[in-house]
Design an enzyme around this catalytic site. Structure first.
Site, PDB file in Angstrom:
ATOM      1  N   ASP A 179     -43.815  21.667 -20.687  1.00  0.00           N
ATOM      2  CA  ASP A 179     -44.305  22.900 -20.057  1.00  0.00           C
ATOM      3  C   ASP A 179     -45.069  22.512 -18.791  1.00  0.00           C
ATOM      4  O   ASP A 179     -46.125  21.891 -18.860  1.00  0.00           O
ATOM      5  CB  ASP A 179     -45.232  23.619 -21.058  1.00  0.00           C
ATOM      6  CG  ASP A 179     -45.593  25.011 -20.601  1.00  0.00           C
ATOM      7  OD1 ASP A 179     -45.233  25.382 -19.470  1.00  0.00           O
ATOM      8  OD2 ASP A 179     -46.245  25.737 -21.376  1.00  0.00           O
TER       9      ASP A 179
ATOM     10  N   ASP B 136     -39.950  26.831 -15.849  1.00  0.00           N
ATOM     11  CA  ASP B 136     -40.937  25.755 -15.920  1.00  0.00           C
ATOM     12  C   ASP B 136     -41.084  25.173 -17.326  1.00  0.00           C
ATOM     13  O   ASP B 136     -42.075  24.516 -17.626  1.00  0.00           O
ATOM     14  CB  ASP B 136     -42.295  26.237 -15.393  1.00  0.00           C
ATOM     15  CG  ASP B 136     -42.827  27.435 -16.151  1.00  0.00           C
ATOM     16  OD1 ASP B 136     -42.091  27.978 -16.982  1.00  0.00           O
ATOM     17  OD2 ASP B 136     -43.981  27.822 -15.916  1.00  0.00           O
ATOM     18  N   GLU B 137     -40.111  25.415 -18.182  1.00  0.00           N
ATOM     19  CA  GLU B 137     -40.180  24.859 -19.537  1.00  0.00           C
ATOM     20  C   GLU B 137     -38.807  24.350 -19.962  1.00  0.00           C
ATOM     21  O   GLU B 137     -37.785  24.922 -19.569  1.00  0.00           O
ATOM     22  CB  GLU B 137     -40.585  25.941 -20.547  1.00  0.00           C
ATOM     23  CG  GLU B 137     -41.992  26.460 -20.410  1.00  0.00           C
ATOM     24  CD  GLU B 137     -42.230  27.577 -21.412  1.00  0.00           C
ATOM     25  OE1 GLU B 137     -42.265  27.301 -22.617  1.00  0.00           O
ATOM     26  OE2 GLU B 137     -42.354  28.732 -20.974  1.00  0.00           O
TER      27      GLU B 137
END
Lengths: 84, 401
Positions: free
Chosen positions: B11, B106-107
């Site tokens: 993350d 973003d993960e």
């Protein structure tokens, strides 16, 4: 503060090991020597790629955003970010 | 050899804000809010950790963020920049394992069960990913390391920023059960309230609740909830998960609340155009059109209509969305946000094969010709005349990609 410029500029660039980096650009009859490329990214414009560079120059702390368009092999100064 | 899997959840920390701080060193160490112009409408997309200290959170209105942090730096997001860096990060992950599942911009989940030994074990591998991330991108991430996706996701949340948390099954009672039930991944606000109403205020209480009780209140989901609270999850890391598309949609917060039907119609057309374009580009057609209307009082109306035929044409999507809008909006309060989506998707190629005798009409051919021009010269190369509005409105009404 961000100033939108979007003007064509002349650029001296270095192609090295598959990477492209602007070294010097001419804008408003002034020469700006790139001190550091802080970030790069790409997107597409139709079938053509655009390469973006955020650069600091040797004088001052402003940040300049340059764009290289593969569509017509042209460079543009897109924005200038002033400190503060 | 152990049959237990090793899963990472990576993350990125305050991703958009961190990218902006890398791009412009003047922003480093300062409260930075990504989300748009604070003098206009919109919400915080990401706040830097410096800004979070002022109580600024994602989803908060920019106006509120400005009130909390008058000296914060507000920047408009640059989706192309974030997307490109996100794709390069995925490339980095793929140099450690081919089993990479992008979870959002973003993960990502990584299954490193088969490759961790090549890097000196899973913990050493996680540290190497963080090192290369810092070296190549000057960015940090929190990595959760666990035997399944659920626990990896929970683990990465336990230490931010720049964390590395190993969570084993046997750690679940000690590290997760004391947390509020709403902290369990997958439990939304409504479900959380329902669980609390049943007296299940912590993850531990949910884990120890009788399955029959949960099944009674939540059906099949009840059993899943029980398993999750006990740290059980056997879902695979699927590199192709993102390719299974169920719906496509766009929405836009208008620059100002409006009851101007021309502005509303134009916005619905623009949103329909974007949805149609995406459907055609990715080879889908859909039957169900949904329109989302958020009023100035924040009441949100969502209505859908299933059409007789599948489509990927914005004219058809627009007509249906506009019809739904007219039928369901009484003329007040003013509109704050509009959204259009198409679901019930099928592979358009397969559909064409099934109906190859059905001659495509002129509109479809024109649309594809316009697509070809846009593919070559960019989205702005051809526009509908109705979307050619004065520059001020045009800029304001341009939806985020």
């Amino acid at each position: 503060m961000v100033a939108e410029i979007a003007e064509p500029v002349d650029v001296v660039a270095i192609f090295n090991q598959g990477r492209l980096e602007p070294a010097v650009f001419l804008w408003n009859k002034r020469r700006y020597r790139v001190r550091r490329v802080t970030n790069t990214w790409r997107d597409t414009e139709g079938q053509y790629r655009r390469h973006f560079f955020a650069v600091l120059v040797e004088t001052g702390s402003d940040l300049y955003e340059l764009c290289f368009r593969t569509r017509d092999l042209s460079w543009q100064l897109l924005k200038v970010y002033s400190d503060g | 050899m152990s049959s237990e899997r090793t899963i990472f959840h990576i993350d990125m920390n305050a991703f958009f804000a961190a990218v902006e701080q890398v791009t412009n060193p003047a922003y480093r160490g300062r409260p930075l809010i990504v989300g748009g112009d604070p003098d206009r409408r919109g919400v915080v997309s990401t706040a830097s950790y410096e800004a979070r200290r002022f109580g600024i959170k994602a989803g908060m209105s920019l106006w509120e963020a400005r009130r909390l942090c008058p000296n914060g730096i507000f920047v408009q997001g640059n989706p192309a920049r974030y997307l490109d860096i996100s794709l390069r990060l995925l490339n980095l992950y793929q140099s450690f394992t081919p089993l990479v599942e992008p979870f959002s911009i973003d993960e990502a989940f990584l299954d490193v069960t088969g490759s961790a030994h090549l890097f000196g074990g899973s913990e050493a591998m996680a540290r190497e990913i963080k090192r290369r991330m810092r070296q190549q991108f000057d960015l940090t991430a929190s990595i959760g390391l666990a035997p399944n996706k659920l626990l990896a996701k929970m683990a990465s949340d336990l230490q931010k920023p720049d964390g590395l948390v190993i969570l084993r099954r046997e750690d679940v009672p000690r590290r997760l059960w004391t947390l509020p039930v709403g902290e369990l991944y997958g439990v939304g606000e409504k479900m959380g309230r329902h669980l609390v109403d049943l007296g299940l205020t912590t993850i531990g209480a949910l884990a120890q609740a009788p399955v029959q009780l949960l099944r009674h209140y939540f059906g099949v989901v009840g059993e899943t909830l029980h398993q999750m609270a006990n740290g059980l999850d056997d879902s695979p890391v699927d590199p192709y998960a993102g390719l299974l598309v169920k719906s496509m949609g766009h929405e836009l917060t208008l620059p100002a609340d409006t009851d101007d039907r021309e502005v509303i119609g134009r916005t619905l057309l623009q949103l329909s155009d974007q949805v149609g374009r995406r459907l055609r580009r990715d080879g889908y057609q859909g039957r169900k059109v949904t329109v989302k209307i958020r009023q100035s009082d924040f009441v949100t109306i969502t209505r859908d209509q299933t059409m007789d035929e599948y489509t990927d044409l914005e004219e058809v999507i627009y007509e249906t969305a506009h019809g739904l809008f007219v039928k369901n909006w009484p003329g007040w309060p003013k509109i704050r946000l509009l959204g259009v989506s198409v679901s019930g998707l099928v592979n358009a190629r397969r559909l064409q094969q099934l109906s190859f005798w059905d001659d495509r009409d002129r509109l479809s051919r024109v649309t594809r010709a316009v697509d070809a021009i846009r593919d070559k010269y960019g989205e702005g190369a051809v526009l509908k005349a109705r979307l050619l509005v004065p520059a001020r409105l045009g800029k304001a009404a341009r939806p985020a990609p």
